[in-house]
Design a protein around this motif. Structure first.
Motif, short mmCIF file in Angstrom:
data_model
loop_
_atom_site.label_atom_id
_atom_site.label_comp_id
_atom_site.label_asym_id
_atom_site.label_seq_id
_atom_site.Cartn_x
_atom_site.Cartn_y
_atom_site.Cartn_z
N HIS A 21 39.02 25.31 26.48
CA HIS A 21 39.30 25.21 27.90
C HIS A 21 39.41 26.61 28.47
CE1 HIS A 21 40.48 22.77 31.35
NE2 HIS A 21 41.30 23.75 31.68
N VAL A 22 38.98 26.78 29.70
CA VAL A 22 39.00 28.09 30.36
C VAL A 22 39.90 28.01 31.58
CG1 VAL A 22 37.64 29.87 31.52
CG2 VAL A 22 36.65 28.62 29.58
N VAL A 23 40.85 28.93 31.65
CA VAL A 23 41.68 29.08 32.84
C VAL A 23 41.36 30.43 33.45
CG1 VAL A 23 44.01 29.22 33.77
CG2 VAL A 23 43.52 27.63 31.91
N CYS A 24 40.89 30.41 34.69
CA CYS A 24 40.56 31.64 35.40
C CYS A 24 41.69 32.00 36.36
CB CYS A 24 39.26 31.48 36.17
SG CYS A 24 37.81 31.33 35.11
N LEU A 25 42.20 33.20 36.22
CA LEU A 25 43.22 33.71 37.14
C LEU A 25 42.49 34.53 38.20
CD1 LEU A 25 45.94 34.78 34.54
CD2 LEU A 25 45.54 32.53 35.60
N GLY A 26 42.08 33.83 39.24
CA GLY A 26 41.18 34.42 40.22
C GLY A 26 39.74 34.23 39.75
N ALA A 27 38.80 34.24 40.67
CA ALA A 27 37.39 34.02 40.31
C ALA A 27 36.84 35.26 39.63
CB ALA A 27 36.59 33.71 41.57
N CYS A 68 40.84 33.93 31.48
CA CYS A 68 40.00 35.00 32.05
C CYS A 68 40.65 35.50 33.34
CB CYS A 68 38.59 34.49 32.33
SG CYS A 68 37.51 35.72 33.09
N THR A 69 41.02 36.77 33.37
CA THR A 69 41.68 37.36 34.52
C THR A 69 40.69 38.16 35.35
OG1 THR A 69 43.81 37.48 33.38
CG2 THR A 69 43.50 38.95 35.26
N SER A 70 40.68 37.91 36.61
CA SER A 70 39.87 38.71 37.54
C SER A 70 40.54 40.06 37.75
CB SER A 70 39.72 37.97 38.87
OG SER A 70 39.35 38.85 39.89
N SER A 71 39.81 41.12 37.55
CA SER A 71 40.39 42.46 37.75
C SER A 71 40.83 42.65 39.20
CB SER A 71 39.39 43.54 37.35
OG SER A 71 38.16 43.37 38.02
N LYS A 72 40.09 42.04 40.13
CA LYS A 72 40.48 42.12 41.53
C LYS A 72 41.79 41.39 41.78
CE LYS A 72 35.79 42.61 43.43
NZ LYS A 72 34.77 42.00 44.33
N ALA A 73 41.94 40.22 41.14
CA ALA A 73 43.18 39.46 41.31
C ALA A 73 44.36 40.22 40.72
CB ALA A 73 43.04 38.09 40.65
N PHE A 74 44.13 40.88 39.58
CA PHE A 74 45.23 41.64 38.97
C PHE A 74 45.62 42.82 39.85
CE2 PHE A 74 46.95 45.02 36.30
CZ PHE A 74 48.03 44.35 35.75
N ALA A 75 44.63 43.47 40.44
CA ALA A 75 44.93 44.61 41.31
C ALA A 75 45.78 44.19 42.50
CB ALA A 75 43.63 45.25 41.78
N ARG A 76 45.54 42.98 43.01
CA ARG A 76 46.30 42.50 44.17
C ARG A 76 47.65 41.90 43.77
NH1 ARG A 76 41.06 40.61 45.81
NH2 ARG A 76 41.58 38.55 44.98
N HIS A 77 47.68 41.21 42.61
CA HIS A 77 48.89 40.47 42.23
C HIS A 77 49.22 40.71 40.75
CE1 HIS A 77 48.31 38.32 46.03
NE2 HIS A 77 47.08 38.02 45.64
N PRO A 78 49.53 41.92 40.35
CA PRO A 78 49.74 42.20 38.92
C PRO A 78 50.91 41.43 38.32
CG PRO A 78 50.42 44.07 40.29
CD PRO A 78 49.69 43.12 41.19
#
Length: 591
Positions: A21-27, A68-78
């Motif tokens: 199963h894949v969980v994406c934290l942000g696209a 799978c973490t979106s680098s953009k999502a991490f930058a906005r919401h670490p």
């Protein structure tokens, strides 16, 4: 843990077999996978994302989990990304990886390989604990007394060593809740725990209990499957976390705990005593260098961890370990099980704080427990708390212990009577397999498979060694069944106002009577001696039987205890004395 991967922006292609199963934290920047049935998309910026994550069915992760973490999502919401990563690691570790990896762990989702062997060590512990389980109440009775004293939870993380200089002063103002592994540290610093919590079922736990430890003013709270039969009599009172058998003891209460870690059952114990304030000591849940346990037990042990490089990225997974930032932003390693424990400890504490108003504090700035849930309190401030009334605690324990559970002793006696016969048959089968030519019968035998799966038993062992070990296992299970049968029979006799017969020598009666009276003050005992060839030695208070009549007399008893002296003196009559309803008195957990 196998089956759990954390990635950045890229979803690895599925390999052979069922896809994880894949969980994406942000696209992710490279797009979402085409199979929507194995995908969950969470928005770290949404307030509902944590609720969505914790509501996921862990059964979805049965074939693995990729986060799978979106680098953009991490930058906005670490901060939010890290919280979601930790929560997802917790769900996979607790409900998938741990149950799949060990038959000792509950398997609520039925994910374990059906070929895994029965956990005989748990069965041995349960049977050997039966004299305790049939008398000791559940921790629910202790909770009902609403003790209301502050508590100090001592865990064996590296930072515990730094509390050496002040742990005695802190203990004066708090009930000390400890596990077996922290007993050596407390012993060195002159602190006796008020509550020992025994969740761990590994038999080697007994090595942490030293012969000179005085637990006469301590309470033991144990899992019914834990190996406590040899040490329980040393405690002031014993309580169990849960019913050992809901058919025989139909009380659904279960103290708050989790198979992830003993820390979680210690939080349950703090809740049980209605502690208004709980201090966490040694709860690092991460490595200090290569140390995961407190290894220093001297007052001048370092109080803080060495300098480490900062970590400002997301959580990383490397095999069975994780890398993340600790409470001071330093890069630390931890085991996935510890990471999952930290998450569940935070969930437990938040719920206890909400329902009971308990305030939680951490006595260290080290580790990975959330500083929001467990804010730092200096050990010096903790040591300034007023002394507590330990006599009130012991009085509450005695009052709680007097409230017994309702147990079906008659049904248990029938169960253990039949179990003893089955165990004798298993023992005979294992003896026959030693000379059997049918290799399939050997390799398919559950006892043989069990010992072969245990590294401690199987390393360097030949086939015959394993067969001997399996046979000895059946013998131990048979003896434990006999003890459980005897315990049920004694309680059944007590409910019917009948004395329990005890075969002993006249000179043994006084000491044995005192020990049995402390063991079960309300039971009635009848001390009976034996005679052979007209020997004239002092008889116990219940008189003496002619040895020639012993077989007929024993056949009429549901149970009879025999003293060590009587068994040695009349050992030549083993064909009469060694029967399922005759149990060595000293095999009971006598004080």
């Amino acid at each position: 843990m196998a089956g759990l991967k954390f990635t950045i922006d890229e979803i690895p292609p599925p390999g052979e077999g069922p896809a994880p199963h894949v969980v994406c934290l942000g696209a992710p920047s490279l797009g979402l996978p085409g199979d929507a049935s194995r995908l969950t998309l969470l928005d770290p910026g949404s307030e509902e994302s944590m609720i969505e994550a914790i509501s996921l069915n862990p059964a979805l992760f049965a074939h693995g989990l990729v986060v799978c973490t979106s680098s953009k999502a991490f930058a906005r919401h670490p901060r939010e990304v890290v919280r979601l990563q930790k929560l997802l690691a917790f769900l996979h570790t607790k409900f998938v990886a741990y149950p799949k990896g060990s038959a000792k762990i509950p398997d609520p989702l039925n994910l374990r390989d059906e070929n895994q062997t029965h956990e005989y060590s748990h069965e041995l512990n349960r049977l050997r604990n039966m004299p305790l389980l049939l008398d000791a109440p559940l921790a629910e009775k202790l909770a009902a007394t609403r003790i209301g004293l502050p508590a100090l939870i001592c865990m064996p993380g590296p930072s515990l060593a730094g509390l050496g200089p002040c742990v005695r002063d802190i203990a004066k103002g708090h009930l000390v809740i400890a596990i077996a592994r922290t007993l050596p540290f407390l012993r060195v610093h002159g602190v006796t725990p008020d509550i020992v919590v025994q969740l761990d079922t590994y038999p080697g736990q007994r090595h942490f209990y030293a012969p000179g430890d005085d637990f006469s003013r301590s309470v033991l709270i144990s899992l019914s499957l834990a190996p406590v039969s040899a040490i329980a009599a040393r405690f002031h009172r014993v309580f169990f976390m849960e019913s050992f058998d809901l058919a025989a003891l139909p009380n659904p209460y279960r103290m708050r705990e989790s198979w992830l870690s003993s820390l979680l059952s210690c939080l349950g114990a703090a809740e049980t005593v209605h502690a208004p304030r709980v201090l966490m000591a040694g709860c690092d849940l991460s490595f200090r260098g290569n140390d995961v346990y407190c290894t220093a037990d001297t007052p001048d042990a370092p109080a803080s961890c060495p300098a480490a490089e900062p970590h400002d990225g997301p959580v990383e997974i490397h095999g069975s370990e994780a890398v993340l930032a600790d409470n001071a932003g330093r890069r630390v390693r931890t085991r996935l099980g510890y990471l999952a424990t930290a998450v569940e400890a935070e969930l437990f504490a938040a719920d206890i704080a909400r329902t009971a108003g308990t305030a939680f504090f951490n006595l260290s700035r080290e580790g990975i427990l959330s500083p929001e849930v467990f804010p730092f309190l200096s050990p010096e401030d903790a040591a300034g708390a007023p002394a507590i009334d330990r006599e009130a605690f012991l009085g509450a324990a005695r009052s709680a212990y007097a409230r017994k559970e309702r147990v079906d002793f008659e049904g248990l006696f029938r169960e253990f009577d039949a179990g003893t016969r089955r165990a004798a048959l298993d023992r005979a089968i294992m003896s026959c397999l030693k000379v059997a030519a049918n290799e399939d019968a050997v390799t398919g035998n559950p006892y043989f498979r069990y010992v072969r799966s245990q590294p401690l038993l199987a390393k360097g062992a030949s086939r015959d060694d394993l067969l001997d070990a399996a046979r000895r296992l059946t013998e131990k299970l048979h003896d434990a069944c006999e003890l459980a049968r005897a315990a049920a029979a004694m309680h059944l006799a007590h409910t019917r106002r009948q004395p329990v017969p005890v075969l002993c020598l006249g000179e043994e009666e006084a000491e044995l009577s005192a020990r049995l009276s402390r063991f079960r003050p309300n039971f009635e005992w009848r001390f009976v001696g034996l005679r052979d060839f007209g020997a004239s030695r002092p008889a116990p208070s219940g008189g003496a039987l002619e040895l020639k009549n012993l077989g007929v007399w024993l056949s009429r008893q549901a149970v009879a205890l025999v003293s060590r002296g009587a068994r040695e003196e009349y050992g030549y009559a083993y064909t009469i004395l060694e029967r399922p309803n005759v149990v060595l008195a000293e095999s009971l957990p006598l004080p």
